[in-house]
Design an enzyme around this catalytic site. Sequence first.
Site, mmCIF file in Angstrom:
data_model
loop_
_atom_site.group_PDB
_atom_site.id
_atom_site.type_symbol
_atom_site.label_atom_id
_atom_site.label_comp_id
_atom_site.label_asym_id
_atom_site.label_seq_id
_atom_site.Cartn_x
_atom_site.Cartn_y
_atom_site.Cartn_z
ATOM 1 N N ASP A 240 2.266 -0.066 11.898
ATOM 2 C CA ASP A 240 2.433 -1.170 12.672
ATOM 3 C C ASP A 240 3.657 -1.900 12.552
ATOM 4 O O ASP A 240 3.607 -3.347 12.202
ATOM 5 C CB ASP A 240 1.104 -2.054 12.160
ATOM 6 C CG ASP A 240 0.964 -2.520 11.004
ATOM 7 O OD1 ASP A 240 2.090 -1.796 10.083
ATOM 8 O OD2 ASP A 240 0.490 -3.461 10.341
ATOM 9 N N ARG B 9 0.894 -4.992 -5.152
ATOM 10 C CA ARG B 9 0.972 -6.342 -4.273
ATOM 11 C C ARG B 9 1.321 -7.377 -5.141
ATOM 12 O O ARG B 9 0.458 -7.670 -5.859
ATOM 13 C CB ARG B 9 -0.150 -6.404 -3.418
ATOM 14 C CG ARG B 9 -0.750 -5.118 -2.730
ATOM 15 C CD ARG B 9 -1.807 -5.566 -1.517
ATOM 16 N NE ARG B 9 -2.166 -4.303 -0.865
ATOM 17 C CZ ARG B 9 -1.632 -3.738 0.390
ATOM 18 N NH1 ARG B 9 -0.541 -4.150 0.781
ATOM 19 N NH2 ARG B 9 -2.181 -2.538 0.681
ATOM 20 N N ASP C 287 -0.385 2.457 8.383
ATOM 21 C CA ASP C 287 -0.763 1.526 9.363
ATOM 22 C C ASP C 287 0.044 1.859 10.811
ATOM 23 O O ASP C 287 -0.347 1.670 12.033
ATOM 24 C CB ASP C 287 -1.015 0.186 9.408
ATOM 25 C CG ASP C 287 -2.165 -0.264 8.207
ATOM 26 O OD1 ASP C 287 -2.734 0.716 7.698
ATOM 27 O OD2 ASP C 287 -2.119 -1.252 7.786
ATOM 28 N N ARG D 39 -6.063 -3.043 8.986
ATOM 29 C CA ARG D 39 -6.694 -4.481 9.160
ATOM 30 C C ARG D 39 -6.488 -4.969 10.260
ATOM 31 O O ARG D 39 -7.154 -5.809 10.831
ATOM 32 C CB ARG D 39 -5.993 -5.209 8.086
ATOM 33 C CG ARG D 39 -7.130 -4.960 6.669
ATOM 34 C CD ARG D 39 -6.561 -6.027 5.586
ATOM 35 N NE ARG D 39 -5.424 -5.633 4.934
ATOM 36 C CZ ARG D 39 -5.089 -5.510 3.800
ATOM 37 N NH1 ARG D 39 -5.743 -5.917 2.825
ATOM 38 N NH2 ARG D 39 -3.690 -5.259 3.343
ATOM 39 N N ASP E 197 5.102 -4.597 6.318
ATOM 40 C CA ASP E 197 5.513 -5.885 6.697
ATOM 41 C C ASP E 197 5.619 -7.029 5.572
ATOM 42 O O ASP E 197 6.654 -7.729 5.551
ATOM 43 C CB ASP E 197 4.056 -6.221 7.795
ATOM 44 C CG ASP E 197 4.222 -7.434 8.190
ATOM 45 O OD1 ASP E 197 5.052 -8.540 7.786
ATOM 46 O OD2 ASP E 197 3.246 -7.926 8.900
ATOM 47 N N GLY F 111 0.818 -1.290 -0.179
ATOM 48 C CA GLY F 111 0.037 0.038 0.187
ATOM 49 C C GLY F 111 0.935 1.254 0.054
ATOM 50 O O GLY F 111 1.811 1.381 0.705
ATOM 51 N N THR G 128 4.035 2.939 5.595
ATOM 52 C CA THR G 128 2.927 2.234 5.612
ATOM 53 C C THR G 128 1.929 3.127 6.422
ATOM 54 O O THR G 128 2.558 3.613 7.547
ATOM 55 C CB THR G 128 2.509 0.774 6.381
ATOM 56 O OG1 THR G 128 1.226 0.800 6.428
ATOM 57 C CG2 THR G 128 3.405 0.617 7.306
HETATM 58 O O1 F6P Z 1 -1.287 -0.001 3.420
HETATM 59 C C1 F6P Z 1 -2.100 -0.405 4.491
HETATM 60 C C2 F6P Z 1 -3.462 -0.503 4.130
HETATM 61 O O2 F6P Z 1 -3.799 0.849 3.581
HETATM 62 C C3 F6P Z 1 -4.301 -1.059 5.105
HETATM 63 O O3 F6P Z 1 -4.565 0.102 6.132
HETATM 64 C C4 F6P Z 1 -5.603 -1.402 4.398
HETATM 65 O O4 F6P Z 1 -6.171 -2.325 5.206
HETATM 66 C C5 F6P Z 1 -5.076 -1.903 3.259
HETATM 67 O O5 F6P Z 1 -3.488 -1.327 3.005
HETATM 68 C C6 F6P Z 1 -5.888 -1.693 1.967
HETATM 69 O O6 F6P Z 1 -5.099 -2.267 0.645
HETATM 70 P P1 F6P Z 1 -5.576 -2.276 -0.763
HETATM 71 O O7 F6P Z 1 -5.387 -0.795 -1.098
HETATM 72 O O8 F6P Z 1 -4.539 -3.177 -1.492
HETATM 73 O O9 F6P Z 1 -6.960 -2.372 -0.610
#
Ligand code: F6P
Length: 320
Positions: free
Chosen positions: A130, A72, A128, A172, A103, A11, A126
């Site tokens: 985390d 991803r 998050d 998440r 991560d 992300g 990120t």
């Molecule tokens: O990068 C982290 C994040 O933004 C999370 O907070 C979220 O759950 C996820 O990515 C969403 O991912 P995507 O954009 O692939 O749906």
Amino acid sequence: MKKIAVLSSGGDAPGMNAGIRATVRASLSRGLSAYGVHRGYEGLIDNNMRLLDSRDVSNILQHGGTILHSARSDRFLVPEGRAAAAASLAKRGIDGLVVFGGDGSFRGAHDLSLEHGVQVVGVPATIDNDIWGSDFTIGYDTAVNTALSALDKVRDTAAAHDRLFIVEVMGRHAGFIALEVAIGGGAEAVFIPETPSDIAGVCDKVRERIARGRTSNILVVAEGDEEGNAYTIAKKIEESSGLKSRVTVLGHVQRGGSPTTSDRVLATKLGWAAVDALIEGCAPCMVGVENGIISHHPFPDTWLNRKQLDPLLLEIIQEM
Ligand code: F6P
């Protein structure tokens, strides 16, 4: 070390551009050439990269997103994909790789270095927050401020209509954004994956507030709460107490926008430090900032340890 490559993975996070700029400029200032990889590990597998000069990274640090694009990559999860990625680096004689991501990106970086001896430095990026081993991750401060500004607007309409609102933020597996936004926006309660959620207790609290004349109420939900997302929680609240609510899901708006000063400075420090780490032979590792000082941690430490939420903030949101 003569040539390095840089990529952004997973992300995107506001500040990635500032970090890429710093990595490229640090490389050039130390006499190394820097390649930018398009679309993260996907681009590495496809050997999709180009040499960057100083002007390629001009005028980008104030923008969200990533000029290198992100992805991803499922192909990188298997050994064949990682072998192709290592071959792309070897073909160009690239000795070091800087990965901006979270991560999942670090797990991939770890596998790449174990299987093929690639010198990789990870930079925590990120929204998050985390990642263990860095007090903050790139993008978190911007995301929290974006979410907070949205929550303030929701508060206006909640007050005007005497309503209960449930605002969902990203996260998440982690409640960092939710907890800070709840504290910063004066929310009545927060639902986060790290702590058990008490729907009945929250309903009682909201009812008491309404009885005391506090007719607008806001609850913040991290998307990964064990009780479900904001819509599920709204339904459970209505079923258990009859309280009706409106739901606002902030979603990907939290990932965009111009990075805050803190994120630009953090990204610049870490992007620069990643090149130093490669030159000094610290790779494979993640660079972080802890108590203002640059730190280096082996990749597995960053996911085997769990970064803790601020216990004082948890206590305050419970009791205030
Ligand atoms: O990068 C982290 C994040 O933004 C999370 O907070 C979220 O759950 C996820 O990515 C969403 O991912 P995507 O954009 O692939 O749906």
